[in-house]
Write a protein that holds these residues in place. Sequence first.
Motif, short mmCIF file in Angstrom:
data_model
loop_
_atom_site.label_atom_id
_atom_site.label_comp_id
_atom_site.label_asym_id
_atom_site.label_seq_id
_atom_site.Cartn_x
_atom_site.Cartn_y
_atom_site.Cartn_z
N SER A 223 39.18 63.84 65.80
CA SER A 223 40.02 63.88 66.98
C SER A 223 39.90 62.58 67.77
N ALA A 224 38.86 61.80 67.46
CA ALA A 224 38.65 60.53 68.16
C ALA A 224 37.54 59.76 67.46
N ILE A 225 37.23 58.64 68.05
CA ILE A 225 36.10 57.84 67.60
C ILE A 225 34.87 58.75 67.55
N GLU A 226 33.96 58.47 66.63
CA GLU A 226 32.82 59.37 66.45
C GLU A 226 31.52 58.78 66.96
N LEU A 227 30.51 59.61 67.00
CA LEU A 227 29.19 59.27 67.50
C LEU A 227 28.67 57.97 66.88
N GLY A 228 28.23 57.06 67.73
CA GLY A 228 27.66 55.79 67.27
C GLY A 228 28.68 54.70 67.00
N GLU A 229 29.97 55.04 66.97
CA GLU A 229 30.99 54.02 66.70
C GLU A 229 31.27 53.20 67.95
N ARG A 230 31.65 51.95 67.72
CA ARG A 230 31.96 51.01 68.80
C ARG A 230 33.37 51.25 69.33
N LEU B 210 31.45 58.97 81.33
CA LEU B 210 32.16 60.13 80.80
C LEU B 210 33.63 59.73 80.69
N VAL B 211 34.22 59.94 79.52
CA VAL B 211 35.61 59.56 79.31
C VAL B 211 36.39 60.78 78.80
N GLY B 212 37.49 61.10 79.47
CA GLY B 212 38.32 62.23 79.06
C GLY B 212 39.76 61.81 78.84
N PHE B 213 40.38 62.37 77.80
CA PHE B 213 41.78 62.10 77.50
C PHE B 213 42.54 63.42 77.57
N PHE B 214 43.60 63.44 78.39
CA PHE B 214 44.38 64.64 78.60
C PHE B 214 45.87 64.32 78.53
N THR B 215 46.67 65.34 78.33
CA THR B 215 48.12 65.19 78.41
C THR B 215 48.67 66.43 79.12
N PRO B 216 49.66 66.26 79.99
CA PRO B 216 50.14 67.38 80.80
C PRO B 216 50.88 68.47 80.02
N THR B 217 51.30 68.18 78.81
CA THR B 217 52.04 69.17 78.03
C THR B 217 51.15 69.96 77.07
N CYS B 218 49.85 69.80 77.19
CA CYS B 218 48.88 70.40 76.27
C CYS B 218 48.21 71.60 76.94
N GLY B 219 48.36 72.79 76.35
CA GLY B 219 47.73 74.00 76.88
C GLY B 219 46.21 73.89 76.96
N PRO B 220 45.54 73.49 75.87
CA PRO B 220 44.09 73.35 75.94
C PRO B 220 43.63 72.32 76.98
N GLU C 77 27.16 46.36 73.28
CA GLU C 77 28.45 46.90 72.80
C GLU C 77 28.60 48.33 73.28
N VAL C 78 29.78 48.69 73.77
CA VAL C 78 30.04 50.05 74.23
C VAL C 78 30.25 50.94 73.01
N VAL C 79 29.40 51.96 72.87
CA VAL C 79 29.47 52.88 71.74
C VAL C 79 29.51 54.32 72.24
N VAL C 80 29.97 55.21 71.38
CA VAL C 80 30.01 56.64 71.71
C VAL C 80 28.60 57.20 71.57
N THR C 81 28.11 57.79 72.66
CA THR C 81 26.78 58.40 72.63
C THR C 81 26.84 59.92 72.51
N ASP C 82 28.01 60.50 72.77
CA ASP C 82 28.20 61.95 72.62
C ASP C 82 29.68 62.20 72.37
N ASP C 83 29.99 62.77 71.20
CA ASP C 83 31.39 63.06 70.88
C ASP C 83 31.68 64.55 70.97
N ALA C 84 30.74 65.32 71.54
CA ALA C 84 30.93 66.75 71.74
C ALA C 84 30.28 67.13 73.07
N VAL C 85 30.81 66.60 74.16
CA VAL C 85 30.24 66.84 75.49
C VAL C 85 30.40 68.31 75.86
N ASP C 86 29.30 68.95 76.22
CA ASP C 86 29.31 70.36 76.63
C ASP C 86 29.62 70.42 78.11
N LEU C 87 30.87 70.71 78.44
CA LEU C 87 31.31 70.72 79.84
C LEU C 87 30.85 71.96 80.59
#
Length: 182
Positions: free
Chosen positions: A46-53, A77-87, A165-175
């Motif tokens: 669904s997106a860049i994965e853990l450890g990727e730049r 913390l980075v979030g991507f949303f779209t207004p037409t998406c139910g989830p 380098e900015v890398v993903v440290t968590d690709d499954a953030v528990d909100l």
Amino acid sequence: MPVLISAVVLVGALCSLDLILTLGVIKRLREHGELLAARAVDRPRSAIELGERVGEFTTHTVDGEPLSRATMTGTTLVGFFTPTCGPCKEQLPKFLEYARTVPGGRERVLAAVVGDEDLAAPMVAELRSVAKVVTQTRNEEPMGAAFEIMAFPTVLMVAPDAEGEVVVTDDAVDLSRPALPV
């Protein structure tokens, strides 16, 4: 005596049938296990994965602040949303609550709303209190491309690594749990 012999033969036949059926079930379970394991490996990203730049990007927040990969100097913390998406609409309150607990506050939370500006306005208004907000159209997504976003909503935690380098440290953030101090 003939009745006893018949009973022993019947019990033996039932045990043999049970053994054959049990072996069949075990074989079928192994096949299903292999199929599930193969499917998990083929899971679409669904997106860049853990450890990727994180890729290069340059944009501006809705408040006019310049934003790029280079300006992301701490855990964010980075979030991507779209207004037409139910989830996305379901996840938004959880994201807002979690963002309020992020150490560093609004400076360490980034939200991108992708879609029509008029439809995105209510979502942007909610997010502005807890995050730096970027709006993007589907045709122009510099952040979406940098984070390789393929599905909405996507929530990631990023931070500079040892080389800066900015890398993903968590690709499954528990909100559902508050953010922990870094």
